[in-house]
Design an enzyme around this catalytic site. Structure first.
Site, mmCIF file in Angstrom:
data_model
loop_
_atom_site.group_PDB
_atom_site.id
_atom_site.type_symbol
_atom_site.label_atom_id
_atom_site.label_comp_id
_atom_site.label_asym_id
_atom_site.label_seq_id
_atom_site.Cartn_x
_atom_site.Cartn_y
_atom_site.Cartn_z
ATOM 1 C CD1 TRP A 1 -3.396 0.415 0.805
ATOM 2 C CD2 TRP A 1 -2.831 -1.747 0.800
ATOM 3 N NE1 TRP A 1 -4.533 -0.332 0.546
ATOM 4 C CE2 TRP A 1 -4.215 -1.641 0.536
ATOM 5 C CE3 TRP A 1 -2.251 -3.006 0.828
ATOM 6 C CZ2 TRP A 1 -5.017 -2.762 0.324
ATOM 7 C CZ3 TRP A 1 -3.051 -4.111 0.623
ATOM 8 C CH2 TRP A 1 -4.423 -3.985 0.371
ATOM 9 C CG ASP B 1 -0.446 1.261 4.703
ATOM 10 O OD1 ASP B 1 -1.197 1.866 3.922
ATOM 11 O OD2 ASP B 1 -0.863 0.653 5.709
ATOM 12 C CD GLN C 1 -3.436 4.460 0.395
ATOM 13 O OE1 GLN C 1 -2.283 4.053 0.382
ATOM 14 N NE2 GLN C 1 -4.345 3.996 1.240
ATOM 15 C CG ASP D 1 -10.563 3.139 3.419
ATOM 16 O OD1 ASP D 1 -9.631 3.931 3.262
ATOM 17 O OD2 ASP D 1 -10.419 1.911 3.360
ATOM 18 N NE ARG E 1 -12.827 -3.683 7.113
ATOM 19 C CZ ARG E 1 -11.704 -3.222 6.570
ATOM 20 N NH1 ARG E 1 -10.661 -2.964 7.329
ATOM 21 N NH2 ARG E 1 -11.605 -3.013 5.283
ATOM 22 C CE1 TYR F 1 -10.092 -0.206 9.196
ATOM 23 C CE2 TYR F 1 -10.534 0.969 7.187
ATOM 24 C CZ TYR F 1 -9.769 0.091 7.902
ATOM 25 O OH TYR F 1 -8.680 -0.486 7.311
ATOM 26 C CD GLU G 1 -6.613 -1.706 10.144
ATOM 27 O OE1 GLU G 1 -7.203 -2.731 10.542
ATOM 28 O OE2 GLU G 1 -6.783 -1.220 9.010
HETATM 29 C C1 GLC Z 1 -7.252 0.877 4.860
HETATM 30 C C2 GLC Z 1 -6.989 2.295 5.315
HETATM 31 C C3 GLC Z 1 -5.896 2.906 4.477
HETATM 32 C C4 GLC Z 1 -4.659 2.018 4.517
HETATM 33 C C5 GLC Z 1 -4.990 0.574 4.180
HETATM 34 C C6 GLC Z 1 -3.826 -0.368 4.448
HETATM 35 O O1 GLC Z 1 -7.765 0.833 3.588
HETATM 36 O O2 GLC Z 1 -8.142 3.065 5.272
HETATM 37 O O3 GLC Z 1 -5.579 4.195 4.915
HETATM 38 O O4 GLC Z 1 -3.690 2.494 3.663
HETATM 39 O O5 GLC Z 1 -6.070 0.137 4.955
HETATM 40 O O6 GLC Z 1 -3.370 -0.241 5.760
#
Ligand code: GLC
Length: 438
Positions: free
Chosen positions: A37, A40, A105, A169, A202, A355, A399
């Site tokens: 990602w 991240d 992102q 998200d 979620r 979330y 997380e």
């Molecule tokens: C979710 C989060 C996003 C992150 C991803 C991987 O989709 O909302 O911000 O990059 O998870 O951790």
């Protein structure tokens, strides 16, 4: 983790990064997020830079393998197949040489590059100059893409076309705009996330239908930025995204002194000026925060979320603004075990476990504390950093965290939480209870 020393915990954080390594890139966590990602990886690279500059570069280099010819760095790079995540490459239907998603992102990349470079030089890493130089060009191409594809009307604000681009998200910031997006999809939805994590934490199914409607729409545009811009039923000039881009631009300007040409230095300063001007116009004194702009309705996005404070990473506030923002951030902390909530508890949208609708995220705190520090609010910055470190020490490298109880939620052994722990523990310094000198 309570009986561990800080040294042990640092080791535990490194062990998570090692465990989530899939060959030069780090997955956010096993199974729930089994690919690379974008933002991240940028945070993870900053974590790696503390002890392994070579590996930090690798993280960014592997991300850049997914960069499109037009400059966009996608939000997911599908280096290797996995069937534990939806939507996978077959849904995105993009045409890069490696399968990737079709959206992006927050561009923390430029911020990470500067820190990785500085760490590499300090460590005397061979080839640091060449590696930084190549990544600097990749970052510059991506910033150009942002301005061209996502600010075609020169507002000085970049827009997201999908809530997933924001990194937050299902934030309440998107509720009004997302409600206009149809729930119909041509793709069959096969959610995998709720098989790994409690569905109550979620995004809802209806949100997912709209998320996938947007993916279907943009895939039908052949992922062409102009066609997507014209077709987008969701288009928000986001202050969080713009602030991160502006800050990353400032970091690239710094690198450009060594790695850029005279034209590139001018170009970066122009981009920087344009973004700072755009952000400054989004300040709302009556709310004590910045607001995003819904480009479809023309209205301010006034839902209070963490994004409203993100401009601090890029802008220098005046005294009145600084006092107002710090008082507002203090207010958001009131009555909570851990701050900063992504949605304040006084908002009707607040859900402490779902979330991006309330929980605390270590990387959000990392950026906001950084912005507070830049703006001279050292004390509050340190408290946020210490609060984050304390939450991780109590609940583990989860997380995210429930702000009302401190409980750790979502995926565990999470890479960016591990990176945040290492970085914030050092930044918070030794004034916290039980903290050691970095
Ligand atoms: C979710 C989060 C996003 C992150 C991803 C991987 O989709 O909302 O911000 O990059 O998870 O951790």
């Amino acid at each position: 983790m309570n009986d561990m020393t800080r040294f042990d915990r640092d080791e535990a954080a490194r062990a998570i990064l090692a465990r989530n390594d899939r060959g030069g890139y780090t997955v956010p966590t096993d199974r729930l997020y089994p690919f690379q990602w974008n933002w991240d990886s940028a945070f993870v690279a900053i974590g790696f830079a503390l002890f392994d500059a070579d590996r930090a570069y690798r993280e960014l280099e592997r991300l850049v393998e997914g960069q499109w010819d037009d400059g966009m760095i996608p939000h997911i790079v599908f280096h290797a197949p996995s069937d534990t995540y939806f939507p996978g490459p077959e849904v995105w239907g993009t045409r890069h040489r490696i399968p990737t998603s079709g959206i992006t992102q927050p561009p923390v990349f430029g911020m990470a590059l500067r820190q990785v470079h500085e760490a590499a030089v300090k460590a005397g890493l061979p080839q640091a100059q060449e590696r930084t130089s190549a990544l600097f060009q990749a970052a510059l191409r991506s910033h150009r893409w942002w301005l061209r594809a996502r600010d075609p009307d020169s507002l000085g604000l970049v827009a997201i076309l999908h809530p997933w681009e924001s990194g937050s998200d299902n934030s309440p910031a998107w509720d009004v705009a997302l409600a206009r997006v149809p729930t119909t999809t041509t793709t069959t939805i096969r959610r995998k996330d709720t098989g790994h994590v409690d569905a109550a934490m979620r995004p809802r199914d209806e949100d997912y239908q709209r998320f996938i409607h947007l993916v279907d729409t943009y895939r039908d545009c052949g992922w062409d930025p102009q066609r997507q811009w014209a077709a987008a039923p969701f288009k928000i000039a986001d202050v969080q995204m713009t602030a991160i881009l502006a800050r990353a631009t400032a970091d690239l300007m710094h690198l450009a002194e060594t790695f850029g040409s005279a034209e590139e230095r001018t170009e970066l300063s122009d981009i920087h000026r344009r973004l700072l001007d755009g952000l400054a116009r989004r300040w709302r004194p009556e709310l004590s925060r910045f607001v995003s702009l819904d480009l479809i309705s023309g209205e301010d996005v006034d839902a209070p979320t963490q994004a409203c404070f993100m401009p601090l990473v890029a802008l220098r506030l005046d005294d009145v603004q600084r006092k107002a923002v710090t008082a507002e951030i203090e207010r958001w902390h009131q009555g909570l075990i851990v701050g900063l909530p992504t949605t304040p508890s006084f908002s009707p949208a607040f859900e402490p476990k779902r979330y991006w609708r309330g929980p605390v995220w270590a990387v959000v705190n990392w950026l906001i504390a950084d912005g507070l520090r830049l703006n001279g609010a050292e004390d509050l910055a340190r408290r946020i950093e210490q609060g984050t470190v304390g939450a991780i020490e109590r609940a583990g490298f989860c997380e995210y965290f429930d702000p009302t109880t401190g409980e750790g939620l979502g995926g565990d052994a999470f890479s960016w939480t591990a990176a945040a722990y290492m970085v914030l523990r050092r930044r918070a310094g030794s004034s916290g209870a039980g903290a050691e000198a970095p």
